[in-house]
Every structure is written in structure tokens, then in C-alpha cells.
Design a protein around this motif. Structure first.
Motif, PDB file in Angstrom:
ATOM      1  N   ASP A  55       1.015  -1.451   0.052  1.00 55.21           N
ATOM      2  CA  ASP A  55       0.102   0.247  -0.206  1.00 55.21           C
ATOM      3  C   ASP A  55       0.788   1.088  -0.209  1.00 55.21           C
ATOM      4  O   ASP A  55       0.632   2.268  -0.199  1.00 55.21           O
ATOM      5  N   LYS A 102      -8.483  -1.527   8.471  1.00 52.30           N
ATOM      6  CA  LYS A 102      -8.886  -0.153   7.738  1.00 52.30           C
ATOM      7  C   LYS A 102      -8.327  -0.345   6.463  1.00 52.30           C
ATOM      8  O   LYS A 102      -7.806   0.377   5.545  1.00 52.30           O
ATOM      9  N   TYR A 103      -6.436  -0.492   6.534  1.00 50.88           N
ATOM     10  CA  TYR A 103      -5.452  -0.769   5.390  1.00 50.88           C
ATOM     11  C   TYR A 103      -6.081  -1.319   4.545  1.00 50.88           C
ATOM     12  O   TYR A 103      -5.799  -1.620   3.569  1.00 50.88           O
ATOM     13  N   ASP A 106      -8.603  -0.545   2.608  1.00 51.58           N
ATOM     14  CA  ASP A 106      -8.223   0.543   1.917  1.00 51.58           C
ATOM     15  C   ASP A 106      -7.456   0.096   0.411  1.00 51.58           C
ATOM     16  O   ASP A 106      -8.066   0.271  -0.784  1.00 51.58           O
ATOM     17  N   SER A 107      -6.715  -1.388   0.898  1.00 47.93           N
ATOM     18  CA  SER A 107      -5.659  -2.196  -0.630  1.00 47.93           C
ATOM     19  C   SER A 107      -6.832  -3.070  -1.569  1.00 47.93           C
ATOM     20  O   SER A 107      -6.895  -2.988  -2.269  1.00 47.93           O
ATOM     21  N   ARG A 110      -8.419   0.221  -3.461  1.00 49.30           N
ATOM     22  CA  ARG A 110      -7.299   0.615  -4.407  1.00 49.30           C
ATOM     23  C   ARG A 110      -7.363  -0.220  -5.664  1.00 49.30           C
ATOM     24  O   ARG A 110      -6.921  -0.360  -6.696  1.00 49.30           O
TER      25      ARG A 110
END
Length: 328
Positions: A55, A102-103, A106-107, A110
Motif C-alpha cells: 500500500d 482499515k488498511y 483501503d487496499s 485500490r
């Protein structure tokens, strides 16, 4: 293309795959999405089916480029991403289940996928590997279908050995090359026992093992080979494998003498890694499409002889075993 099993994931991955730290251009340059597509498509055309990203690579632009690429291809590709390095300051205390969740989300956004083939903790501080609640969170994410497999990317052997004690850890990404041979000892033995997939990064020691550098070689200001030689920004082991640059050049000269008939030392260095059957895949990077094709020349390289393997080991012991092993 030749394939190996990625440990207990059961996934068949190309022996040589693609790392995407610099897939949008050279280190320290602006991300070039057109160039990234050329590199990714070259890799696909050559039979590579495993792509490693993170990320933080170009602030998420690497993941976005992979998403665009996947839309244009019909083949099955396996994408491994990493999370955790966004935490600032990058400390044990910053790692919480909520932050990591959360990461992951998010990935997913994306990459424009519903689930991650492989999510790897991105070289967290050593203390994180002693916190079961971090690893338990990924069981929850797997149950929710957001993650298929959990892996870790590590700096130290200690971290790798601790990580594989967690049943849900399926892979370990680690630095392993002619100048960093320690993983071939206890870690490879334990990884084999526990059927852990081994992903090898920094296979060419940040380019040193291409044999193309000399004492006058320069690197741009945004290149980690310029600003991180002593670990100013992250673990110095990521830059030239943590070895002294001038010492590395001397060792390269001796390696060239061992392989006088090989024009491309990089291919020999990649073949050396593939001589270890515990290795699942090697992920050299590429900043140009032709570098992908050059790396894949290793598939036609004959096995190294016992005497050649012994010579490489002797050079490692002469220059590095007593100077860097205690760090990693």
C-alpha cells in the motif's frame, strides 16, 4: 515458465515473479502509469502469474496500476500486497487490529477486488510478532472473505521463526541472496517442516549483484541506494542487503571470477536462489519492460555445480558472515 507451490496456500506461482516497488519508474521518480502497464503486461506475456505490491509503494499508485492491469487480462493472476508501513511513527504501539483492518479495506478499494489473495504484514517492529491479537484479526478478515491468505514480510530471522508459529501464517517474504545467506540455515529448515511459502525479495542486493556498478556509480537523490545506506529512513538491510558498498564491489569481482563464462551475473545470482527448493518464488523488481525479460533468462540457466555453490559460500563467509549475520 516454471512453477512452484506457495507453501500451504496451495497456489502454483511462477518461479520468477514481479516485485513492484519501482514498477512505475526508477526509485525516487514520479509514478508513470503507462510505463507500469508496459512492465506488468510484459510480465504477464512471459508467463508470470504472481505480483507483489504494497500500500505504500508510490502512495498506493502501484496498487491502482495493478487494478488497471487486471481489467485488461483474462488470465488468473495472484496479487500479494502488504500493509503496516503507513503507521507513523512506525512503532509497535501503532499496530492495532482496527488500523490494520482499515488498511486492508483501503487496499481492496485500490486494487478493486473483493478479496486479497495474500495480505502480508509489512516488516513490522519485532514486538508485533509477539502479539497474538494482531494475527487473530486476520482470521476474522478471512472469515469475512476479505483476505484469502496471511503472510509476513520480515527483516530478521527471529521474526520469521516467530511468525510461522501462528497457524494462519502461510508465507514469509525475506531477503535472501548471495550476500545474505543466513535464511538457508534454520529458517529454511523450519519453513519446510511447516509448509511455509518463501518469497524472496532483494535477490540482486539492490543491483549490486548485476555486476554493473563500480565505485563511481551514482544514484539520484530519491533513490534509497543514495539516502538509506545507513538506515536513515528504514532498515538498512533493504539497501544493498545492508552490506558496505565498496566491500560488495570487491565480492562481486570475486564472483565474476567464479563464473568467467557468464556474461550476466544477475542471472547467476537468481539461479543461485532457485537452487534452494524451499524457495517458492523470487520477486525481482523492474523499472523497464526489458528488465523482466532479462530476469527470465534464468529459466534457461543450467544448475550451478557443487563447486560453484561452494565458491559462492566461501565468498560470503569471507566478506559477510561475521559482519552482517548478527543484524538479521
Amino acid at each position: 515458465m516454471k512453477f512452484r507451490t506457495l507453501g500451504k496456500t496451495g497456489i502454483q506461482v511462477s518461479e520468477i515473479s514481479l516485485g513492484t516497488w519501482q514498477v512505475g519508474g526508477k526509485w525516487g521518480s514520479d509514478f508513470d502509469h503507462k510505463l507500469a502497464q508496459k512492465i506488468l503486461n510484459e510480465a504477464a506475456d512471459q508467463g508470470i502469474n504472481f505480483i507483489d505490491t504494497a500500500d505504500v509503494y508510490s502512495d498506493g499508485e502501484s496498487e491502482k496500476a495493478i487494478a488497471a492491469f487486471l481489467k485488461t487480462r483474462k488470465e488468473r493472476f495472484y496479487v500479494a500486497t502488504k500493509s503496516g508501513r503507513q503507521i507513523n511513527p512506525h512503532t509497535n504501539e501503532g499496530y492495532t487490529p482496527a488500523v490494520l483492518r482499515k488498511y486492508v479495506e483501503d487496499s481492496l478499494g485500490r486494487l478493486q477486488v473483493d478479496t486479497l489473495d495474500l495480505l502480508q504484514l509489512h516488516c513490522p517492529p519485532t514486538q508485533v510478532f509477539y502479539r497474538p491479537e494482531i494475527f487473530e484479526e486476520f482470521d476474522k478478515l478471512k472469515q469475512e472473505g476479505k483476505v484469502q491468505n496471511l503472510g509476513v514480510s520480515v527483516e530478521k530471522i527471529e521474526e520469521a521463526l516467530k511468525a510461522i508459529n501462528y497457524d494462519n501464517v502461510t508465507t514469509v517474504q525475506i531477503i535472501f541472496n548471495m550476500f545474505r545467506q543466513r535464511p538457508a540455515e534454520l529458517f529454511f529448515e523450519q519453513a519446510k517442516k511447516k509448509n511455509i511459502g518463501v518469497i524472496v525479495r532483494v535477490p540482486l542486493a539492490s543491483g549490486l549483484l548485476t555486476g554493473k556498478f563500480n565505485s563511481k556509480s551514482t544514484f539520484n537523490a530519491g533513490d534509497h541506494r543514495s539516502f538509506n545506506r545507513n538506515g536513515e529512513m528504514f532498515d538498512k538491510g533493504e539497501t544493498f542487503s545492508g552490506i558496505n558498498y565498496e566491500t560488495g564491489l570487491r565480492a562481486v569481482d570475486e564472483l565474476k571470477a567464479v563464473f568467467p563464462k557468464r556474461e550476466n551475473l544477475a542471472i547467476v545470482a537468481l539461479k543461485w536462489i532457485l537452487m534452494f527448493d524451499q524457495v517458492s518464488t523470487v520477486i525481482p523488481g523492474a523499472s523497464r519492460p526489458e528488465q523482466v525479460s532479462q530476469n527470465l533468462q534464468v529459466l534457461n540457466e543450467p544448475p550451478l555445480t557443487e563447486s560453484e555453490m561452494e565458491a559462492v559460500k566461501n565468498i560470503y563467509q569471507k566478506y559477510f558472515s561475521k559482519t552482517i549475520e548478527h543484524w538479521w
